[in-house]
Design a protein around this motif. Structure first.
Motif, PDB file in Angstrom:
ATOM      1  N   TYR A   1       0.847  -1.190   0.000  1.00 40.36           N
ATOM      2  CA  TYR A   1       0.000   0.000   0.000  1.00 40.36           C
ATOM      3  C   TYR A   1       0.884   1.242   0.000  1.00 40.36           C
ATOM      4  CZ  TYR A   1      -4.149  -2.726   1.157  1.00 40.36           C
ATOM      5  OH  TYR A   1      -5.196  -3.610   1.124  1.00 40.36           O
ATOM      6  N   TRP A   2       0.533   2.217  -0.804  1.00 38.90           N
ATOM      7  CA  TRP A   2       1.222   3.515  -0.798  1.00 38.90           C
ATOM      8  C   TRP A   2       0.279   4.550  -0.221  1.00 38.90           C
ATOM      9  CZ3 TRP A   2      -0.781   7.404  -4.016  1.00 38.90           C
ATOM     10  CH2 TRP A   2      -1.675   6.985  -4.994  1.00 38.90           C
ATOM     11  N   GLN A   3       0.845   5.579   0.381  1.00 38.65           N
ATOM     12  CA  GLN A   3       0.033   6.592   1.046  1.00 38.65           C
ATOM     13  C   GLN A   3      -0.277   7.737   0.093  1.00 38.65           C
ATOM     14  OE1 GLN A   3       1.635   8.246   4.636  1.00 38.65           O
ATOM     15  NE2 GLN A   3      -0.330   9.079   5.241  1.00 38.65           N
TER      16      GLN A   3
ATOM     17  N   TYR B   1      -4.723   5.072   2.107  1.00 38.21           N
ATOM     18  CA  TYR B   1      -3.755   4.084   1.672  1.00 38.21           C
ATOM     19  C   TYR B   1      -4.331   3.321   0.488  1.00 38.21           C
ATOM     20  CZ  TYR B   1      -1.534   5.338   5.990  1.00 38.21           C
ATOM     21  OH  TYR B   1      -0.929   6.051   6.989  1.00 38.21           O
ATOM     22  N   VAL B   2      -3.601   3.339  -0.623  1.00 42.71           N
ATOM     23  CA  VAL B   2      -4.072   2.764  -1.885  1.00 42.71           C
ATOM     24  C   VAL B   2      -3.256   1.513  -2.204  1.00 42.71           C
ATOM     25  CG1 VAL B   2      -4.450   3.236  -4.332  1.00 42.71           C
ATOM     26  CG2 VAL B   2      -4.646   5.089  -2.668  1.00 42.71           C
ATOM     27  N   PRO B   3      -3.909   0.424  -2.627  1.00 44.58           N
ATOM     28  CA  PRO B   3      -3.154  -0.777  -2.996  1.00 44.58           C
ATOM     29  C   PRO B   3      -2.249  -0.527  -4.197  1.00 44.58           C
ATOM     30  CG  PRO B   3      -5.499  -1.254  -2.831  1.00 44.58           C
ATOM     31  CD  PRO B   3      -5.349   0.214  -2.710  1.00 44.58           C
TER      32      PRO B   3
ATOM     33  N   ASP C   1       6.265   2.882   2.565  1.00 44.30           N
ATOM     34  CA  ASP C   1       5.051   2.231   2.091  1.00 44.30           C
ATOM     35  C   ASP C   1       4.744   1.097   3.061  1.00 44.30           C
ATOM     36  OD1 ASP C   1       4.857   3.896  -0.101  1.00 44.30           O
ATOM     37  OD2 ASP C   1       5.643   2.447  -1.539  1.00 44.30           O
ATOM     38  N   TYR C   2       3.553   0.525   2.963  1.00 44.57           N
ATOM     39  CA  TYR C   2       3.134  -0.536   3.871  1.00 44.57           C
ATOM     40  C   TYR C   2       2.911  -1.835   3.119  1.00 44.57           C
ATOM     41  CZ  TYR C   2       2.314   2.883   7.551  1.00 44.57           C
ATOM     42  OH  TYR C   2       2.488   3.857   8.501  1.00 44.57           O
TER      43      TYR C   2
ATOM     44  N   TRP D   1       0.525  -5.940   9.443  1.00 44.75           N
ATOM     45  CA  TRP D   1       1.053  -4.797   8.715  1.00 44.75           C
ATOM     46  C   TRP D   1       2.547  -4.651   8.968  1.00 44.75           C
ATOM     47  CZ3 TRP D   1      -1.533  -2.021   5.151  1.00 44.75           C
ATOM     48  CH2 TRP D   1      -2.919  -2.133   5.136  1.00 44.75           C
TER      49      TRP D   1
ATOM     50  N   LEU E   1      -8.315   2.823   4.135  1.00 47.12           N
ATOM     51  CA  LEU E   1      -7.988   2.013   2.969  1.00 47.12           C
ATOM     52  C   LEU E   1      -8.876   2.402   1.807  1.00 47.12           C
ATOM     53  CD1 LEU E   1      -7.503  -1.481   4.618  1.00 47.12           C
ATOM     54  CD2 LEU E   1      -5.786   0.244   4.091  1.00 47.12           C
TER      55      LEU E   1
ATOM     56  N   TYR F   1      -8.154   0.459  -5.371  1.00 50.38           N
ATOM     57  CA  TYR F   1      -6.991   0.561  -6.246  1.00 50.38           C
ATOM     58  C   TYR F   1      -7.190   1.631  -7.314  1.00 50.38           C
ATOM     59  CZ  TYR F   1      -3.909  -0.442 -10.126  1.00 50.38           C
ATOM     60  OH  TYR F   1      -3.006  -0.313 -11.144  1.00 50.38           O
TER      61      TYR F   1
END
Length: 132
Positions: free
Chosen positions: A15-17, A33-35, A79-80, A87, A121, A124
């Protein structure tokens, strides 16, 4: 067989912020947070040994897990990763010499307050820094 020691038999999501932006009236629109991808990514993953954890701490880096993804350009520090319901926050990204092979992503366990909340969350959508 190339990279036979890194059998990618597990799945994880990066995931990026997204910091958000402004609407038409100039008000701040919250991000989230986007996949990184519309589907889970195949990867190899293992917990780092105690020696590797201590070696990283000598350089001031907190690392607990290694992920090996295929060519996933655009992954950055902070990033996560969501892996098996846990997580992780990315601390270091290493690529192979040609930037076309495997990407070695080192991560640490997320701190208690650093885990993205379910409400943050987002679905995408492609990002300019991600090639995938």
């Amino acid at each position: 067989m190339k990279n036979q020691y890194y059998l990618k038999d597990k799945k994880a999501m990066i995931y990026w912020q997204d910091p958000g932006g402004q609407d038409a009236l100039g008000f701040h629109v919250g991000g989230g947070y986007v996949p990184f991808s519309p589907v889970l990514l195949w990867c190899y993953s293992r917990q780092l040994s105690q020696d590797q954890i201590y070696a990283a701490l000598q350089y001031g880096v907190d690392e607990t897990r290694l992920f090996v993804f295929n060519n996933t350009q655009g992954v950055e520090v902070y990033d996560y990763i969501l892996y098996r319901g846990l997580w992780y926050q990315i601390t270091r990204v290493d690529t192979t010499d040609d930037y076309r092979g495997d990407m070695f992503v080192y991560a640490k366990d997320c701190p208690v307050g650093g885990v993205p909340k379910t409400a943050e969350l987002m679905p995408y959508r492609p990002c300019s820094r991600h090639a995938g």
